[in-house]
Design an enzyme around this catalytic site. Structure first.
Site, PDB file in Angstrom:
ATOM      1  N   LYS A  37       0.817  -1.220   0.000  1.00 36.16           N
ATOM      2  CA  LYS A  37       0.000   0.000   0.000  1.00 36.16           C
ATOM      3  C   LYS A  37       0.856   1.277   0.000  1.00 36.16           C
ATOM      4  CE  LYS A  37      -3.757  -2.295  -0.037  1.00 36.16           C
ATOM      5  NZ  LYS A  37      -3.607  -2.915  -1.344  1.00 36.16           N
ATOM      6  N   GLU A  62      -5.810  13.088   7.840  1.00 39.10           N
ATOM      7  CA  GLU A  62      -6.074  12.809   6.430  1.00 39.10           C
ATOM      8  C   GLU A  62      -7.279  13.637   6.021  1.00 39.10           C
ATOM      9  OE1 GLU A  62      -5.806   8.505   5.108  1.00 39.10           O
ATOM     10  OE2 GLU A  62      -7.857   8.999   4.559  1.00 39.10           O
ATOM     11  N   GLU A  68      -8.077   2.093  -8.730  1.00 34.44           N
ATOM     12  CA  GLU A  68      -9.250   2.473  -7.954  1.00 34.44           C
ATOM     13  C   GLU A  68      -9.048   3.869  -7.389  1.00 34.44           C
ATOM     14  OE1 GLU A  68     -10.122  -0.569  -5.037  1.00 34.44           O
ATOM     15  OE2 GLU A  68     -11.138  -1.740  -6.605  1.00 34.44           O
ATOM     16  N   GLU A 107      -5.984   2.451  -4.696  1.00 33.79           N
ATOM     17  CA  GLU A 107      -5.047   1.341  -4.894  1.00 33.79           C
ATOM     18  C   GLU A 107      -5.155   0.860  -6.325  1.00 33.79           C
ATOM     19  OE1 GLU A 107      -6.327  -1.634  -2.108  1.00 33.79           O
ATOM     20  OE2 GLU A 107      -7.885  -2.381  -3.434  1.00 33.79           O
ATOM     21  N   ASN A 135      -5.426  -2.616  -8.601  1.00 35.25           N
ATOM     22  CA  ASN A 135      -5.622  -4.068  -8.619  1.00 35.25           C
ATOM     23  C   ASN A 135      -4.979  -4.631  -9.877  1.00 35.25           C
ATOM     24  OD1 ASN A 135      -7.114  -4.099  -6.231  1.00 35.25           O
ATOM     25  ND2 ASN A 135      -8.965  -3.551  -7.355  1.00 35.25           N
ATOM     26  N   PHE A 192     -25.634  -9.435   5.615  1.00 33.02           N
ATOM     27  CA  PHE A 192     -25.131 -10.097   4.408  1.00 33.02           C
ATOM     28  C   PHE A 192     -24.269 -11.309   4.716  1.00 33.02           C
ATOM     29  CE2 PHE A 192     -25.907  -5.624   3.703  1.00 33.02           C
ATOM     30  CZ  PHE A 192     -26.833  -5.683   2.680  1.00 33.02           C
TER      31      PHE A 192
END
Lengths: 666, 510
Positions: free
Chosen positions: A116, A200, A275, A288, A290, A348
């Site tokens: 990351k 942040e 993303e 990030e 992928n 879920f």
């Protein structure tokens, strides 16, 4: 080109990849675990190799077994799909050592983007905006204010050791910020024993939008536009679309340019996804990258008319892209929904079991169903409980949504709890239809849990039409039984009363003008005419019809005297009576079901083998509560409704009689 | 003439009024329909023809001569259900509490006699306070006349009883002699001796519903077949049931058109039986996936659920289905299941309805309670019923066919016509472990040896081939083609004819 591709994955993505490979004339090899011995993906490939027992470590993550299979079968390339080994740089490297091509980017790039911090650094270096913040611990409230003002309010204070939402504070004003700093720090200290706090930028109601890139081994990188993936539950995407209703051409070029710049800077050579987190002010920041095929690649394929898997294979084989960025033209709109065996009423949680029934809509040019299961498959607890993904395409967003909603109305699943109603309800939501969404859409719209859509007034008519059609078809079937006396053949009358969720609608019905009842019916609902046409036959679980020329879809089943219809996320019970019987039915008392939901009873005599839950736990319909062994057979006893287990009346080892209380719910 | 017509209209109006508006309202208040309203729900529109509307009782005692209501508490006649003739009697609770007088009984006997003559089912709608006490022995004799006709009609025409109110004392034995009993919840009850008497005689305190409500009789006693929410639901289900039934034992079983393909393949059935023999599965999934259009009318679903029985169609023809349910008691046969199955099989045989059996049975249920309650005697009923049945019999073994229970459930040895086995079938005297423990009693020293013996036994018997070698199984079929094979077999058997030797009647272990 490759001689043989092994697809190191399971489920729908194996079928997806095998389909392209077959078109390219490349034989494929499937792998499977013991739990998947009868799975659909196994027969989708030319050869299949058993890997081992169901746990992923011993099967789909067992690198050595996969490589051994490659060597044995003469495989020269491996497509990892998504999940499992798809972003495992070690695996990619090991393949290379054995002279097998990994269909994906170079292992170094996989490793770089998998870290990351390194990924963030690479993005910054490539000029991609990253979320503004101060990545050093803040020493004092004054420093916090200074930094906060520099970044721009609102800001988020995060504990360095954070997690689970603890130690996070949002500050919107300067004085807020001083308090927030103090609170975040003490919270961090008490929760994690580490009071370091970072700052942040806080992005209000962000969207999750991603860019599909495609790079080859000759230094060419293009992007294929964005995907809107903001609709998420449990931080997992459930509905995706391309393009995004939020992104205009200028923004697309900016986002796409950033994604291409990053990809070029790291030497990216395959399909990949950058993303981005996007603010309401259209600012976007790197999240990030992928380095694999995404589940939702289908929407991008639709609007680009491209086969991304094909290009992953071609690129891995060293081919050069056949198009430049200027050739990329986005065409129309595509929406995808993921159908999972999961319970929307219970956060879920996956629902496992046998797919007693599983009917999917048919594939067409404008509708794609990717599924790795079929009726009779088992959804096991070992793997991701996805049943299917359904993707629609049309000229514009509204039409694409209408198309996929209609497709959802054709999905018929029994045996496991599923999210079809949930997805259909989301797609009926006015905010979704307006494109006004964010990553917190589901929490915002359903703060107290999922509430299924209720039938819109305009849809009641469609339900009436469907119910009348089914009932009369059924009556015709009954009336044509042998043994009728001459002159007594049952005449199906014109007047009926349709009871929809308790409300009575008198209707007058005639076969459609000039045609027989096989074609359809004209239904007069207090002066309003509905013309319903359908080829539905008794027993079909899916009813496709047109009501006043508008196509409608329902899943249907008999429910006592009447029918239960599922349509646009709503479940409706309908009964059709002769008028005289309807009047008599009105005299019947409303009966409240006796409240046995408080108790879970043993359906048989036997021995209580084990408990799957503990007192105080919340459970939902279909959840395993206990196992009762009777005649050496292990019978799973499941909860009938939602509730919290207040008390167990028996313990493992106890002998049970029929009707004995096992558990009591609060 | 005009005078007579005027009188006729007057009498008709009076008869239709039954016990009067006040009593009709009270009936509705209780959530019940009137006798005539019930007939309206049961029959095709305008098909009902009433008989004996003007019958009155002949009792002069206790002031009864002053109370006369035409029809005397029961509405009788003829109508159609989907164009097919059906006779009905419907007790009118608003008239003398629906009590049974001599005249009332005569009306019932009249429709039953006619039903037997023309060969059509009788539906009896029960809502009666019991015997007309004022009539004494005449009322009692009325019951007896009805019972005799129930017995005479048994196996000749289908008889269906619908209990929509009280049915107590001797009155219960008329429904008990019929083929099917439907009850509504809360407003119906059946018992021989009511709560009031129980309180004084046995000192037991119990409510009407707990003693003889629909729930008790459809789950515990097995007296009734199905429980319904209300009168309308019960009567519309009677229509559904009648559509499955032949009009009489002289009539062909009904056929109805179907659009469901005979060749329909159900690949999902290939994975129905779990690999682990100790894991259950739902046999109803199989039934629903092989019958026409997935329509299955289950009888006694809540009583002895370890055996599933009911009606479905194959190729449009009514078929009785009997199936072990591995989800309950592993599908073992116990006393209740044996009796339930036996009665269903005998009904099918009496009315020429073919029987399809899905067999997955590990045996008869072991237990002291079962033995002492007479599992031998009751299990024999099912054996008797299967062996006696001469209708087409087709059996599919899905998994376990163990021991005597295998023989009972429509085996080849009981002259089943066609016996199929799925590849998962295993026909043996008992499970492998039990067999090895007996065969090698005391000889087995180690665990490994035991495992090896069990494996050897499984190899020998845990498959369909042992039985197939002897012809006990006609073919091993793929689960997915079960519907096709059943349709073909039943079509081939449609003209099956077996002559039985003359005897007065058999002597089953009742």
């Amino acid at each position: 080109m490759f001689n043989k591709i092994l697809i190191a994955n399971r489920g729908e993505i194996v079928l997806r990849i095998a389909r392209t490979a077959k078109r390219l004339g490349i034989p494929t090899v499937a792998v499977y675990s013991d739990a998947d011995a009868y799975a659909r993906h196994v027969s989708a490939c030319d050869e299949a190799v058993r890997l081992g027992p169901p746990p992923v470590r011993e099967s789909y993550l067992a690198t050595d077994k996969i490589i051994a299979a490659c060597k044995r079968l003469g495989v020269d390339a491996v497509h990892p799909g998504y999940g499992f080994l798809s972003e495992n740089a070690e695996f990619a490297k090991t393949l290379a050592q054995h002279g097998i091509t990994f269909i994906g980017p170079d292992p170094e790039v996989v490793a770089l983007m998998g870290d990351k911090i390194m990924a963030n650094r690479s993005a910054k270096a490539a000029g991609v905006p990253t979320v503004p913040g101060h990545w050093e611990p803040i020493a004092s409230a004054d420093e916090a204010v200074a930094i906060g003002l520099e970044i721009g309010l609102p800001v988020m204070l995060k504990a360095a050791a954070g997690g689970g939402g603890k130690g996070i504070r949002i500050a919107r004003t300067e004085s807020d910020l001083r308090d927030a700093f103090r609170l975040a720090r003490s919270e961090a200290q008490s929760a994690f024993g580490d009071d370091r706090v970072f700052i942040e930028k806080f992005i209000i109601r962000p969207r999750h939008i991603e860019i599909q890139v495609l790079g080859d081994r000759h230094g060419n990188v293009i992007h294929l536009g964005e995907r809107e993936c903001s609709i998420q539950r449990r931080h997992q995407k459930v509905i995706e679309e391309a393009p995004s209703p939020f992104v205009d051409e200028e923004m697309r070029q900016a986002m796409g340019g950033s994604a291409v710049a990053l990809s070029k800077s790291v030497g990216y050579s395959s399909a990949g996804t950058v993303e981005l987190i996007v603010g309401q002010d259209r600012s976007f920041y790197f999240l990030e990258m992928n380095t694999r095929l995404q589940v939702e690649h289908s929407v991008t394929e639709y609007i680009n008319d491209i086969d991304i898997v094909e290009w992953m294979i071609r690129i891995a084989a060293g081919e050069e892209l056949d198009r430049t960025q200027d050739d990329v033209r986005l065409n129309g709109w595509s929406v995808e929904a993921r159908i999972y065996a999961e319970d929307p009423n219970r956060n879920f949680m996956p629902s496992i079991g046998r797919l007693v029934r599983c009917r999917m809509p048919e594939d067409t040019d404008q509708l794609r169903v990717d599924s790795g299961v079929y009726e009779g498959s088992e959804i096991s607890h070992y793997y991701d409980p996805m049943i299917a993904k359904v993707t629609s395409w049309d000229l514009n967003r509204d039409s694409a949504i209408t198309r996929i909603r209609r497709a959802l109305d054709e999905i018929y699943i029994k045996g496991v709890t599923h999210n079809v109603e949930f997805v259909a309800t989301l797609m009926a939501n006015p905010r979704f239809l307006a494109g006004d969404i964010s990553t917190s859409f589901i929490e915002e719209e359903y703060p107290d849990g999922f509430v299924p859509a209720s039938l819109q007034d305009s849809e009641v008519e469609a339900v009436i039409a469907a119910a009348v059609l089914m009932h009369l078809r059924y009556l015709h079937r009954m009336a044509h039984v042998t043994g009728a006396l001459p002159g007594y053949r049952r005449q199906i009358g014109h007047d009926w009363v349709v009871v929809v969720d308790g409300a009575h609608y008198p209707v007058s019905v005639t076969p459609v003008a000039g045609r027989g009842p096989e074609e359809g019916f004209d239904i007069d609902v207090s002066g309003h005419l509905l013309s319903v046409h359908s080829d539905w036959q008794v027993g079909d679980p899916v009813l496709r019809c047109t009501v006043n020329a508008k196509p409608q879809r329902f899943t249907v089943e008999r429910n006592g005297l009447g029918y239960r219809l599922h349509h646009m996320g709503a479940e409706t019970d309908v009964v059709v009576y002769r008028p005289s019987v309807a009047a008599l039915a009105k005299l019947m008392p409303e009966r409240k079901a006796p409240d046995m939901s408080k108790y879970l009873l043993s359906p048989m005599p036997g021995m209580l083998k084990s408990m799957a839950r503990e007192e105080g736990e919340k459970v939902g319909p279909g959840d395993e509560i206990a196992v009762v062994e009777a005649m050496k057979m292990e019978n799973i006893i499941r909860a009938g409704t939602t509730g919290t287990i207040a008390k167990f009346h028996v313990k493992p080892g106890d002998t049970l009689s029929t009707g004995q209380i096992i558990a009591e719910f609060a | 003439m005009r005078h007579i017509i005027g009188q006729l209209e007057q009498k008709r109006a009076l008869a239709r009024q039954g016990g009067g508006q006040k009593r009709i309202d009270a009936q509705h208040q209780r959530g019940k329909l009137t006798a005539r309203e019930r007939i309206e729900v049961l029959f095709d529109p305008d098909s009902f023809e009433e008989w004996d509307m003007f019958v009155e009782h002949r009792c002069n005692d206790f002031g009864m001569d002053k109370e006369q209501i035409p029809g005397d508490g029961v509405v009788t006649g003829f109508g159609t259900v989907n164009g097919r003739p059906v006779f009905v009697y419907s007790q009118d609770f608003t008239v003398f509490g629906g009590s049974l007088s001599e005249a009332h009984a005569e009306k019932i006997c009249k429709v039953m006699d006619q039903a037997v003559k023309v060969g059509a089912p009788v539906v009896g709608i029960n809502d009666s306070g019991g015997a007309r006490i004022q009539e004494g022995v005449a009322s009692l004799a009325g019951y007896a006349e009805v019972f005799q006709r129930n017995v005479d009609a048994s196996g000749v025409i289908p008889q269906i009883s619908v209990i929509l109110g009280p049915c107590a004392g001797g009155a219960v034995y008329s429904p008990a002699l019929t083929d099917f009993i439907f009850m509504v919840k809360d407003t119906a009850h059946m018992f021989v001796t009511g709560p009031d008497v129980l309180r004084t005689v046995t000192h037991e305190t119990i409510s009407h519903q707990d003693l003889g409500g629909a729930k008790v009789h459809t789950t515990m006693s097995g007296v009734a077949d199905l429980a319904f929410e209300n009168d309308v639901e019960a009567l519309l289900y009677v229509r559904r049931l009648i559509n499955f039934l032949p009009l009489s034992n002289r009539a062909e079983p009904p056929l109805r058109p179907t659009t469901d393909s005979l060749d329909r393949v159900e690949p999902s059935l290939n994975t129905l039986v779990p690999d682990n023999p100790n894991m259950p599965y739902d046999i109803k999934e199989l039934i629903l996936k092989v019958v026409d259009e997935g329509l299955f009318f289950e009888i006694k679903p809540d009583f002895a659920p370890n055996l599933v029985v009911g009606f479905g169609h194959f190729n449009g023809a009514t078929t009785g289905i009997v199936a072990n349910q591995p989800m309950v008691l592993a599908g073992c046969l116990d006393i209740d299941a044996s009796v339930k199955g036996a009665r269903f099989v005998r009904f099918c045989d009496a009315f020429n309805i073919p029987i399809v059996t899905f067999l997955d049975v590990p045996g008869f249920l072991p237990g002291v309670a079962q033995e002492h309650a007479g599992i031998i005697r009751h299990g024999a009923k099912l054996l008797f019923a299967y062996a006696e049945a001469t209708v087409p019999k087709v059996t599919v073994i899905t998994r376990k066919g163990y021991g005597g229970a295998y023989v009972v459930m429509g085996s080849k040895h009981l002259r089943a016509d066609i016996n199929y086995a799925w590849p998962s079938a295993e026909v043996a005297v008992m499970g492998a472990k039990g067999a090895v423990e007996i065969l090698y009693r005391g000889d087995i020293q180690t665990e490994a040896e035991l495992e090896a013996r069990i494996a050897a036994y499984r190899d020998a018997f845990a498959n369909p081939f042992g039985a197939a070698r002897r012809g006990f199984i006609d073919d091993v079929i793929m689960p997915q083609s079960t519907r096709r094979r059943l349709c073909k077999a039943l079509t081939m058997l449609r003209n099956k004819d077996v002559a039985a030797p003359h005897r007065k009647h058999a002597n089953p272990p009742l």
